[in-house]
Scaffold this motif. Sequence first.
Motif, mmCIF file in Angstrom:
data_model
loop_
_atom_site.group_PDB
_atom_site.id
_atom_site.type_symbol
_atom_site.label_atom_id
_atom_site.label_comp_id
_atom_site.label_asym_id
_atom_site.label_seq_id
_atom_site.Cartn_x
_atom_site.Cartn_y
_atom_site.Cartn_z
ATOM 1 N N ARG A 1 -60.608 -4.955 32.987
ATOM 2 C CA ARG A 1 -59.603 -4.885 31.908
ATOM 3 C C ARG A 1 -59.416 -3.441 31.465
ATOM 4 O O ARG A 1 -58.290 -3.018 31.162
ATOM 5 C CB ARG A 1 -60.035 -5.768 30.741
ATOM 6 C CG ARG A 1 -59.910 -7.255 31.038
ATOM 7 C CD ARG A 1 -60.612 -8.084 30.002
ATOM 8 N NE ARG A 1 -60.504 -9.523 30.244
ATOM 9 C CZ ARG A 1 -61.331 -10.420 29.719
ATOM 10 N NH1 ARG A 1 -62.321 -10.036 28.924
ATOM 11 N NH2 ARG A 1 -61.188 -11.691 29.982
ATOM 12 N N GLY A 2 -60.498 -2.691 31.426
ATOM 13 C CA GLY A 2 -60.387 -1.263 31.087
ATOM 14 C C GLY A 2 -59.544 -0.527 32.112
ATOM 15 O O GLY A 2 -58.712 0.313 31.772
ATOM 16 N N GLU A 3 -59.747 -0.878 33.378
ATOM 17 C CA GLU A 3 -58.968 -0.233 34.449
ATOM 18 C C GLU A 3 -57.491 -0.614 34.340
ATOM 19 O O GLU A 3 -56.610 0.230 34.506
ATOM 20 C CB GLU A 3 -59.536 -0.644 35.813
ATOM 21 C CG GLU A 3 -58.793 0.023 36.953
ATOM 22 C CD GLU A 3 -59.391 -0.223 38.336
ATOM 23 O OE1 GLU A 3 -60.503 -0.754 38.428
ATOM 24 O OE2 GLU A 3 -58.717 0.127 39.312
ATOM 25 N N ALA B 1 -66.281 -0.253 28.419
ATOM 26 C CA ALA B 1 -66.463 -1.348 29.367
ATOM 27 C C ALA B 1 -67.869 -1.950 29.360
ATOM 28 O O ALA B 1 -68.024 -3.153 29.470
ATOM 29 C CB ALA B 1 -66.094 -0.885 30.762
ATOM 30 N N TYR C 1 -58.135 -5.813 21.670
ATOM 31 C CA TYR C 1 -59.143 -5.559 22.715
ATOM 32 C C TYR C 1 -58.482 -5.011 23.976
ATOM 33 O O TYR C 1 -58.894 -3.991 24.535
ATOM 34 C CB TYR C 1 -59.878 -6.866 22.979
ATOM 35 C CG TYR C 1 -60.607 -6.995 24.290
ATOM 36 C CD1 TYR C 1 -61.784 -6.273 24.543
ATOM 37 C CD2 TYR C 1 -60.158 -7.866 25.280
ATOM 38 C CE1 TYR C 1 -62.470 -6.425 25.744
ATOM 39 C CE2 TYR C 1 -60.843 -8.022 26.470
ATOM 40 C CZ TYR C 1 -61.987 -7.304 26.701
ATOM 41 O OH TYR C 1 -62.655 -7.455 27.892
ATOM 42 N N GLN C 2 -57.425 -5.687 24.413
ATOM 43 C CA GLN C 2 -56.775 -5.255 25.662
ATOM 44 C C GLN C 2 -56.129 -3.879 25.529
ATOM 45 O O GLN C 2 -56.040 -3.141 26.496
ATOM 46 C CB GLN C 2 -55.692 -6.266 26.067
ATOM 47 C CG GLN C 2 -56.276 -7.554 26.619
ATOM 48 C CD GLN C 2 -55.206 -8.473 27.171
ATOM 49 O OE1 GLN C 2 -54.019 -8.244 26.976
ATOM 50 N NE2 GLN C 2 -55.633 -9.517 27.848
ATOM 51 N N GLU C 3 -55.699 -3.551 24.333
ATOM 52 C CA GLU C 3 -55.046 -2.249 24.155
ATOM 53 C C GLU C 3 -56.054 -1.141 23.922
ATOM 54 O O GLU C 3 -55.716 0.032 23.969
ATOM 55 C CB GLU C 3 -54.042 -2.311 22.988
ATOM 56 C CG GLU C 3 -52.805 -3.114 23.364
ATOM 57 C CD GLU C 3 -51.759 -3.160 22.273
ATOM 58 O OE1 GLU C 3 -52.028 -2.676 21.156
ATOM 59 O OE2 GLU C 3 -50.677 -3.698 22.535
ATOM 60 N N THR C 4 -57.298 -1.505 23.628
ATOM 61 C CA THR C 4 -58.292 -0.491 23.297
ATOM 62 C C THR C 4 -59.277 -0.246 24.428
ATOM 63 O O THR C 4 -59.703 0.875 24.658
ATOM 64 C CB THR C 4 -59.089 -0.918 22.037
ATOM 65 O OG1 THR C 4 -58.171 -1.235 21.013
ATOM 66 C CG2 THR C 4 -60.011 0.180 21.569
ATOM 67 N N ILE C 5 -59.633 -1.319 25.097
ATOM 68 C CA ILE C 5 -60.697 -1.164 26.101
ATOM 69 C C ILE C 5 -60.245 -0.207 27.207
ATOM 70 O O ILE C 5 -59.120 -0.215 27.632
ATOM 71 C CB ILE C 5 -61.089 -2.527 26.711
ATOM 72 C CG1 ILE C 5 -62.362 -2.345 27.526
ATOM 73 C CG2 ILE C 5 -59.971 -3.146 27.524
ATOM 74 C CD1 ILE C 5 -63.027 -3.637 27.890
ATOM 75 N N SER C 6 -61.123 0.647 27.577
ATOM 76 C CA SER C 6 -60.829 1.508 28.723
ATOM 77 C C SER C 6 -62.093 1.544 29.555
ATOM 78 O O SER C 6 -63.190 1.342 29.057
ATOM 79 C CB SER C 6 -60.447 2.908 28.281
ATOM 80 O OG SER C 6 -61.609 3.570 27.832
ATOM 81 N N ASP C 7 -61.889 1.807 30.834
ATOM 82 C CA ASP C 7 -63.046 1.775 31.728
ATOM 83 C C ASP C 7 -64.100 2.786 31.308
ATOM 84 O O ASP C 7 -65.283 2.613 31.540
ATOM 85 C CB ASP C 7 -62.604 2.080 33.156
ATOM 86 C CG ASP C 7 -62.089 3.490 33.283
ATOM 87 O OD1 ASP C 7 -60.995 3.751 32.774
ATOM 88 O OD2 ASP C 7 -62.791 4.334 33.856
ATOM 89 N N ALA C 8 -63.670 3.847 30.647
ATOM 90 C CA ALA C 8 -64.603 4.938 30.376
ATOM 91 C C ALA C 8 -65.431 4.733 29.118
ATOM 92 O O ALA C 8 -66.601 5.083 29.077
ATOM 93 C CB ALA C 8 -63.837 6.244 30.257
ATOM 94 N N ARG D 1 -55.901 -1.375 31.654
ATOM 95 C CA ARG D 1 -55.317 -0.643 30.526
ATOM 96 C C ARG D 1 -54.996 0.798 30.928
ATOM 97 O O ARG D 1 -53.911 1.302 30.654
ATOM 98 C CB ARG D 1 -56.291 -0.678 29.332
ATOM 99 C CG ARG D 1 -55.885 0.133 28.131
ATOM 100 C CD ARG D 1 -54.491 -0.161 27.636
ATOM 101 N NE ARG D 1 -54.252 -1.568 27.390
ATOM 102 C CZ ARG D 1 -53.057 -2.157 27.441
ATOM 103 N NH1 ARG D 1 -51.972 -1.456 27.695
ATOM 104 N NH2 ARG D 1 -52.936 -3.460 27.226
ATOM 105 N N ARG D 2 -55.955 1.450 31.594
ATOM 106 C CA ARG D 2 -55.721 2.841 32.008
ATOM 107 C C ARG D 2 -54.523 2.960 32.965
ATOM 108 O O ARG D 2 -53.777 3.922 32.914
ATOM 109 C CB ARG D 2 -56.964 3.405 32.682
ATOM 110 C CG ARG D 2 -58.089 3.751 31.710
ATOM 111 C CD ARG D 2 -57.720 4.993 30.940
ATOM 112 N NE ARG D 2 -58.607 5.257 29.854
ATOM 113 C CZ ARG D 2 -59.304 6.392 29.713
ATOM 114 N NH1 ARG D 2 -59.209 7.333 30.599
ATOM 115 N NH2 ARG D 2 -60.071 6.562 28.671
#
Lengths: 502, 153
Positions: free
Chosen positions: A108-110, B68, B58-65, A112-113
């Motif tokens: 999900r983080g990916e 996660a 959550y979806q707008e905030t979470i980032s892989d870096a 979003r990025r």
Amino acid sequence: MAVLKEPIEEALQLRNYIDGEWVESEGETKEVVNPATGKVIAEVPISTKDEIEEAVEAAKEAYPDWRRTPPLARARCLFRLKELLEENFEELSRIQTMEHGKTIDESRGETRRGIEMVEVATGIPSLMMGCNLEDIASGIDEYLIRQPLGVFGIIGPFNFPFMVPLWFAPFAVATGNCIVLKPSSEDPLSQIKIVELAEEAGIPPGVWNLVNGGRTVVSGMLDHPDIKGICFVGSTPVGRDVIYRRCGETGKRVIVMCGAKNFALVMPDADLESTIAACMTSFYGNTGQRCLANANLVVVGEGLSEQELEAFYKKVVDAFVASASKIRMGYGLDDTVHMGPLRDEGKKENVLQYVEKGIEEGATLTLDGRQFELVEDLPEACFVGPTVFEDVTLDMAIAKEEIFGPVACMMKATSLDEAIGMIHQIPFGNAASIFTGSGKWAREFQYRVECGNIGINVGIAAPMAFFPFSGMKDSFFGTLHGQGPEAIRFFTESKVVIQRWF
Amino acid sequence: MEGVHVTTAAIISFIERLEEQSSAFYDELTERWEESREALATFSEDGRRNRTLVVRTYQETISDALEATYSFEGLDLKGHAVDTALAGDASYADALAMAVALEEKACRFYSDVAERSQSLLATIPRAFQRVAKKRERRRLKLQSLLDAAEAGA
């Protein structure tokens, strides 16, 4: 515990997308395997030289109309694409977990990025503006305009199958270029889904092409006279010795983003709890398969006596190991899991070889990732647990080579100066982090360290879509970087007009 | 290990279930007791709104870096589970008492995860706090309805 529903139920037969059509390839096929379950989820074609040529031809033909499409209209296509990506956010994320193995939070983080890249590229009417100056000489004006170049090739890596191609594709298309994209043949599914959405968003045939495959497709791109530039993310040997060299020989623009061996420095005044939490994400997130992952942790004894440094080192390592030992491993679609498998068995074998090498070289294996438990009954073929080495010296392979797995090397330095010197002994220069409460140390670090992305109390210094994704030394080859304004410059030519009216 | 290092994804799944359960509970309550319909008209829809608010944030905030592999240390999700099964012979006052308990538990859960996620980007704990406040306001409203129902009985 909840295992989320898999969006792919039966193995898919993947096709290429050329000139707005989904077409079968004449090439051989290769299986795409979910590394957590061992199930085949797709058959991907290894496309032929003729097929890459067809795709470049389609892109070339689409280019004149697309470049004449007003930037605002191109931006509207990207706005629609962004909306469709949002609508399909969850499915896209689950596909990434299935094709790559990463956890659902990571996917999900990916996602979003990746969406953020499209979002930024929608600002193209402003981003692409040139500049002008009246009266450069009496009665003469000069202005600069940015024009697209034609067709670009994009070669994606396996570790971020959704996001990385989007570091380039939306910017290339927004500026009026056409693209031929080759996703990693190991995990091409999320890129296929993006293309389906791009088609739905109304991006015209030939503008966004996708060709699956391997070396033949890459060679076809590198040698093709109609491809003006290449964007590549992958290993340093391939990036430097094949892509960068060949693009130099054929006169193409190039962005080559390569391997890394990143350091995290922990200073005596660091907030230990937050530092360790950040390190878990940095060292073990994406199962260590990330070019911004930290791999070497240096405990720095600036201002400490030898005994104090020993005590501080022990405190940091004990906390690190305790935290790493609690990482839950399993299938990324189980939402209680912290770390998934490596992408495939070969990658696991590579990591295990480094573990053996580390032991042979005399490092102490404090946490042995070869021993692990999974939260459910799964094949262990691609899993390796969090691993920690101590007594590591910089001449060891585990300290200086990119392992691309969940392996952390612990080291000590008596001063910040010595620690920075250690970073500079490594040929890579992708990223480095410092954990400290001192602005003076942080500034010294960011000023001196020869790495493209610096984290200050941040474990993964991943630039946002509106900043360039930097890199130095053996981690980057080229001049301009992907993302943001530098990508706009990469995908456009600066034309200068000087005018006088009699 | 579950319940010690809870992932953000697990929290989101829990919230989706919690809000779904709440909505179903209020649908049943308003269907069985006509007198509750006006006062609790928006409660079921609120559950869907809460869910949208949290998931979107959550979806707008979470980032892989950054987020996660974030863990909610020491959180016991099982302890936050709610009971929403209305007995067939339950009275209106029983149902309201259950609703008060549900809101109390939900408020405690959202406050707990807001507290434990302070080091996440501010938007996520803020969304949890917003829902916790809404749940608390609902609890007060339900309590006054319950007091009135008990006084009437």
